[in-house]
Design a protein around this motif. Structure first.
Motif, short mmCIF file in Angstrom:
data_model
loop_
_atom_site.label_atom_id
_atom_site.label_comp_id
_atom_site.label_asym_id
_atom_site.label_seq_id
_atom_site.Cartn_x
_atom_site.Cartn_y
_atom_site.Cartn_z
N LEU A 541 0.93 -1.04 -0.01
CA LEU A 541 -0.03 0.00 -0.05
C LEU A 541 0.87 1.17 -0.16
CD1 LEU A 541 -2.64 -1.22 2.83
CD2 LEU A 541 -2.65 -1.37 0.26
N GLY A 542 0.35 2.25 -0.65
CA GLY A 542 1.09 3.49 -0.60
C GLY A 542 2.13 3.51 -1.73
N GLU A 543 3.00 4.45 -2.06
CA GLU A 543 3.78 4.83 -3.21
C GLU A 543 2.87 4.53 -4.40
OE1 GLU A 543 8.35 5.22 -2.58
OE2 GLU A 543 7.63 3.03 -2.49
N SER A 544 1.61 4.96 -4.31
CA SER A 544 0.79 4.41 -5.25
C SER A 544 1.04 4.62 -6.81
CB SER A 544 -0.81 5.06 -5.19
OG SER A 544 -0.91 4.98 -3.68
N GLY A 545 0.90 3.38 -7.70
CA GLY A 545 1.10 3.41 -8.97
C GLY A 545 2.51 3.37 -9.41
N ILE A 546 3.42 3.46 -8.66
CA ILE A 546 5.01 3.44 -9.20
C ILE A 546 5.15 2.38 -10.41
CG2 ILE A 546 5.79 4.45 -7.17
CD1 ILE A 546 7.45 1.77 -6.74
N GLY A 547 4.45 1.33 -10.17
CA GLY A 547 4.47 0.23 -11.12
C GLY A 547 3.20 0.19 -12.13
N LYS A 548 2.70 1.44 -12.44
CA LYS A 548 1.79 1.32 -13.43
C LYS A 548 1.81 1.34 -14.94
CE LYS A 548 1.37 6.54 -13.78
NZ LYS A 548 2.70 6.89 -13.08
N ILE A 549 0.99 0.90 -15.59
CA ILE A 549 1.03 0.90 -16.92
C ILE A 549 -0.11 1.83 -17.62
CG2 ILE A 549 0.73 -0.46 -19.05
CD1 ILE A 549 1.16 -2.92 -17.34
N THR A 550 0.39 2.70 -18.50
CA THR A 550 -0.55 3.50 -19.03
C THR A 550 -0.36 3.35 -20.65
OG1 THR A 550 1.12 5.60 -19.03
CG2 THR A 550 -0.29 5.53 -17.41
N TYR A 551 -1.49 3.83 -21.48
CA TYR A 551 -1.53 3.61 -22.66
C TYR A 551 -1.63 5.14 -23.48
CZ TYR A 551 -2.13 -1.25 -21.56
OH TYR A 551 -1.91 -2.56 -20.95
N GLU A 552 -1.30 5.03 -24.58
CA GLU A 552 -1.09 6.29 -25.32
C GLU A 552 -2.50 6.91 -25.62
OE1 GLU A 552 0.35 5.35 -29.23
OE2 GLU A 552 -1.10 3.64 -29.69
N ASP A 553 -3.62 6.32 -25.67
CA ASP A 553 -4.95 6.84 -25.73
C ASP A 553 -5.46 6.99 -24.47
OD1 ASP A 553 -5.39 4.25 -25.30
OD2 ASP A 553 -7.22 4.11 -26.21
N GLU A 554 -4.97 7.07 -23.27
CA GLU A 554 -5.27 7.26 -22.04
C GLU A 554 -4.79 8.58 -21.35
OE1 GLU A 554 -5.18 3.72 -20.09
OE2 GLU A 554 -6.83 2.73 -21.46
N ALA A 555 -5.44 9.00 -20.23
CA ALA A 555 -4.66 9.53 -19.52
C ALA A 555 -3.57 9.20 -18.66
CB ALA A 555 -5.83 10.37 -18.31
N SER A 556 -2.68 9.89 -18.19
CA SER A 556 -1.15 9.20 -17.54
C SER A 556 -1.73 8.29 -16.24
CB SER A 556 -0.51 10.24 -17.23
OG SER A 556 -0.96 11.28 -16.43
N GLY A 557 -2.78 8.88 -15.63
CA GLY A 557 -3.25 8.25 -14.27
C GLY A 557 -2.24 8.98 -13.14
N GLY A 558 -1.60 10.09 -13.44
CA GLY A 558 -0.91 10.60 -12.12
C GLY A 558 0.27 11.40 -12.67
#
Length: 810
Positions: A541-558
């Motif tokens: 829990l926490g350091e939320s999203g450091i391993g995230k995946i984003t896609y070119e047609d989507e917002a970065s999510g942070g």
């Protein structure tokens, strides 16, 4: 005359918001059993002061109170309380009088209670805990580890007063050294004997000794005994054999005090040629960095939760954990001893420089020595502990004064425990950050920019900077103060430093998950590199999203490394927060050489053709499933992990081609095919011969709840739990990852719901809710016993027959 009584003090507490002069009526407290995390039940807030650092949970201050009776005869005894971990800034009051404090949230501490007690009547203890923008990860808030009450005679073995070492192990025998510290807090001298017995796992006394000791009033002394154990069974990762040491203080026919401590007989050695050896055999550390939270139950370090994590990590191929970045719990240490898991126990995430506004750096200059002492006392008798890490990514270690601090910490540990090694886990780039900023400013003044100076992506930037002469010079003194140089993300230095520093022993103390194939090759080929610790073995829990995946047609999510609300988990663990192994865990197992069968991971068809931006701590967005209803006839990418030379993929009996795998191809083959229900088969070949195969079958249209308890019989105590994994499957038990839906749970009888959730990194509800949405077809309910009897746990979901799990509480 009774010996020291040591009893759990976990029951009968109440917790509520902190009462102060400015907040006299904060709300009604609620009854709780420790260990307890007050933060995990709170509503997450996108505006929380600690933001993504703590998963958008709100910080706060809480009062823990408990009433307890003190018999009149205790007036002639000594009463102590132990707190194994309170987060954070603990202030302890007994009967409204201040009894002690402890700022650090991760080290255990004791309160001597005698002067504050009322004998023959009821007493009250209060512990005030506070957290406030003081960490880079989820901390929880409260008394989150075990508590104990201890009642001793005036003549007693000191707290942490039995120290066991095994300095000499040879064929057919071992020497066990036992140092017992005895305190006489009474008014009279006592003529005693110190009786020590070594007991094997079957209860047989294999060595004993008795020596006279005169306990003078008001004094303490350490008595040392040298015992010989014939034909000892050695402790190691594969055979974690434990002995018990019984230490007694005897006066005539009376036993004044007695303590038991488990230990293992094993030797450690370290050099730059063979690396780490345990009992004379080279051991490479297959390491996992782990944070301290237990997923859906938050920071509560309940014994069974700590043990289960070690069980799953070891089953996944790890043989070592690095407690990141705090001293590990006693419960997890006991599990590591029993199960054979090596431990690098880390002291601090900061020294004199703050990483967050109100973190431990505010207390370090005054409290560091007490917290080092607490860590070493805690670890001393645990054979699983092989190394202490004095810090993680401490920015000041690149200076002479920072190196001096490191030397001070290392020498303090060596003065207390010369049997283990000391490491400092250094991010080399951070040691030269000020120089890089100066360079960047200079370039900017000439029309350049910071990114050009540092060189692109975070990963590329680190690798480039870590190889520089600037880093070589900045870290030389710091690494000279320790036995093992901990390299965080500095694998590019492994081979070059073998030439520059031929006596240096290196450990990859923190590494990117996707680098394991190259890193493990370096570990195997270089004796001076003793292991690799991935960030992380278990998601947190926490350091939320450091391993995230984003896609070119989507917002970065942070912004930057992190994900915006509702991101909660870091999403970077081999194992998710409910204990489910993700594809990278099986990949790592193959790289380690433990899995011969290929592993199939299918990238989500809904993302096909979209360019993915995968974090340096991330992995591909793949699931081990061939059940993708709604995507029939659509293209899909299949990953197959294998140590074999090549892999052939079959879809419903038709070959989709062959591709190289094994070390030469990064242990991964990729295929483009079409999704058609049925089965997919990966066949691995080496030298043209089949070495293994794996089959995934499509699920049917039926849907059921499958509920599996890790144990259906548990103990009626505050340290036990039952973990029930809920899966959405067809009639053949095949998981349906696209069938996610709301699942509700009801607990009746001799237990309560401790936590309920899924591995979703962006959950909609808190883990205290009795209804949760599954993720990739799975959820987890954690059940805690409250008495002996039967617990009935019933799960319901739309379109599924209800299922009830029965748990017997002994």
């Amino acid at each position: 005359m009774r010996t020291m009584i040591r009893q759990s003090f976990n029951h009968g507490w109440n917790v509520g918001p902190h009462t102060s002069f400015t907040n006299m009526f904060p709300g009604q407290p609620e009854p709780v059993t420790l260990p307890h995390d007050a933060m995990i039940t709170k509503t997450r807030d996108p505006k929380a002061i600690s933001s993504e650092k703590k998963g958008f949970y709100p910080d706060g201050a809480y009062d823990y109170t408990k009433k307890f009776f003190v018999p009149a005869e205790y007036k002639d005894k000594r009463v102590f309380f132990e707190f194994e971990g309170v987060y954070a800034n603990a202030m302890v009051y007994i009967n409204d009088d201040f009894a002690g404090q402890h700022p650090y949230g991760y080290s255990n501490f004791y309160i001597k209670a005698d002067r504050f007690l009322k004998y023959g009547e009821e007493n009250e203890i209060k512990v005030v805990t506070r957290s406030w923008d003081d960490s880079r990860w989820y901390t929880g808030t409260g008394i989150y580890r075990n508590t104990w009450i201890m009642i001793a005679n005036p003549v007693h073995i000191a707290l942490d007063g039995v120290k066991i070492t095994t300095p000499d192990i040879a064929h057919g025998r071992a020497i066990v050294m036992v140092a017992t510290t005895v305190e006489n807090e009474g008014m009279h001298t006592h003529v005693t004997s110190i009786v020590t017995e070594i007991v094997d796992a079957d209860g047989n006394i294999v060595a004993s000794d008795s020596v006279p000791y005169t306990a003078f009033a008001g004094e303490s002394a350490t008595v040392r005994q040298r015992l010989y154990v014939k034909e000892p069974k050695l402790w190691n990762v594969d055979s974690p054999y434990l002995y018990t040491c019984r230490s007694k203080v005897v006066e005539g026919e009376h036993v004044l005090d007695e303590k038991e401590a488990t230990f293992g007989i094993r030797s450690l050695s370290l050099d730059a040629v063979d690396g780490l050896r345990i009992n004379g055999e080279v051991v490479k550390l297959r390491g996992a960095c782990i944070h301290h939270d237990n997923g859906v139950i938050g920071a509560a370090a309940i014994d069974r939760a700590e043990e289960r994590r070690v069980e799953i990590l070891k089953a996944a191929g790890f043989n070592a954990i690095r407690s990141s970045h705090y001293p590990i719990s006693k419960a997890m240490l006991r599990a590591c001893d029993r199960l054979g898991m090596l431990v690098v126990d880390e002291a601090f995430d900061m020294w004199t420089t703050n990483k967050t506004p109100y973190d431990y750096a505010l207390h370090f200059p005054v409290w560091w020595e007490k917290d080092i002492e607490a860590m070493v006392h805690k670890d001393f008798n645990h054979p699983s502990v092989i190394m202490y890490s004095i810090g993680n990514e401490i920015p000041e270690v690149g200076s002479a004064n920072g190196a001096a601090w490191g030397r001070k910490l290392a020498e303090k540990i060596r003065s207390m425990d010369p049997t283990r090694f000391v490491m400092n886990s250094v991010n080399c780039m951070l040691t030269v950050m000020n120089k890089l900023r100066e360079r960047a400013m200079s370039q900017a003044n000439m029309g350049g920019n910071f990114n050009n100076v540092l060189g692109g992506s975070v990963t590329d930037m680190m690798k480039l900077i870590n190889k520089s002469e600037m880093v070589t010079a900045a870290t030389a003194e710091t690494f000279a103060t320790v036995d093992v140089a901990g390299y965080n993300y500095a694998d590019t230095r492994y081979e070059m430093d073998k030439e520059l520093f031929p006596n240096r022993v290196i450990c990859g103390s923190e590494t990117f998950p996707r680098d394991i194939a190259n890193n493990w090759k370096l570990v195997k080929e270089n004796g001076h590199v003793i292991g690799d610790f991935t960030w992380t073995g278990w998601d947190y829990l926490g350091e939320s999203g450091i391993g995230k995946i984003t896609y070119e047609d989507e917002a970065s999510g942070g912004q930057g490394f992190f994900g915006e609300y509702p991101w909660l988990t870091a999403n970077c663990g081999d194992i998710d927060i409910i204990g489910h192994r993700r594809p990278q865990s099986y990949y790592r197992e193959i790289v380690f050489g433990f899995r011969k069968e290929p592993y199939i991971a299918v990238q989500r068809p809904a993302r096909y053709g979209k360019k993915a931006n995968v974090s340096s701590w991330g992995w591909s967005d793949a699931v081990s499933s061939w059940s993708w209803e709604g995507f029939e006839g659509k293209p899909v990418k299949v990953e197959v992990y294998s140590g074999a030379d090549e892999v052939e993929l079959f879809v419903n009996g038709e070959s989709a081609g062959k591709a190289g795998a094994g070390e030469a191809n990064g242990y991964k083959a990729e295929f483009e095919t079409m999704y058609e229900p049925g089965e997919i088969v990966a066949v691995a070949y080496t030298n043209g011969k089949e070495t293994g195969r794996t089959i995934l079958k499509s699920a049917g249209i039926t849907l059921n709840l499958k509920c599996d308890a890790d144990r259906d019989e548990i103990e009626a105590n505050d340290g036990d739990l039952s973990f029930i994994t809920v899966s959405l499957v067809d009639n053949n038990g095949i998981l349906r990852p696209l069938a996610d839906r709301e699942v509700s749970v009801k607990v009746e009888g001799a237990g309560i719901l401790q936590g309920f959730g899924s591995g979703n990194p962006k959950p909609e509800r808190n883990f205290s809710a009795s209804t949760q949405r599954s993720f990739d077809g799975k959820a987890l309910a954690v059940i805690r016993p409250i008495s002996s009897g039967i617990i009935h746990v019933t799960f319901e979901a739309e379109g599924c027959a209800a299922q009830t799990v029965q748990i017997k509480v002994r």
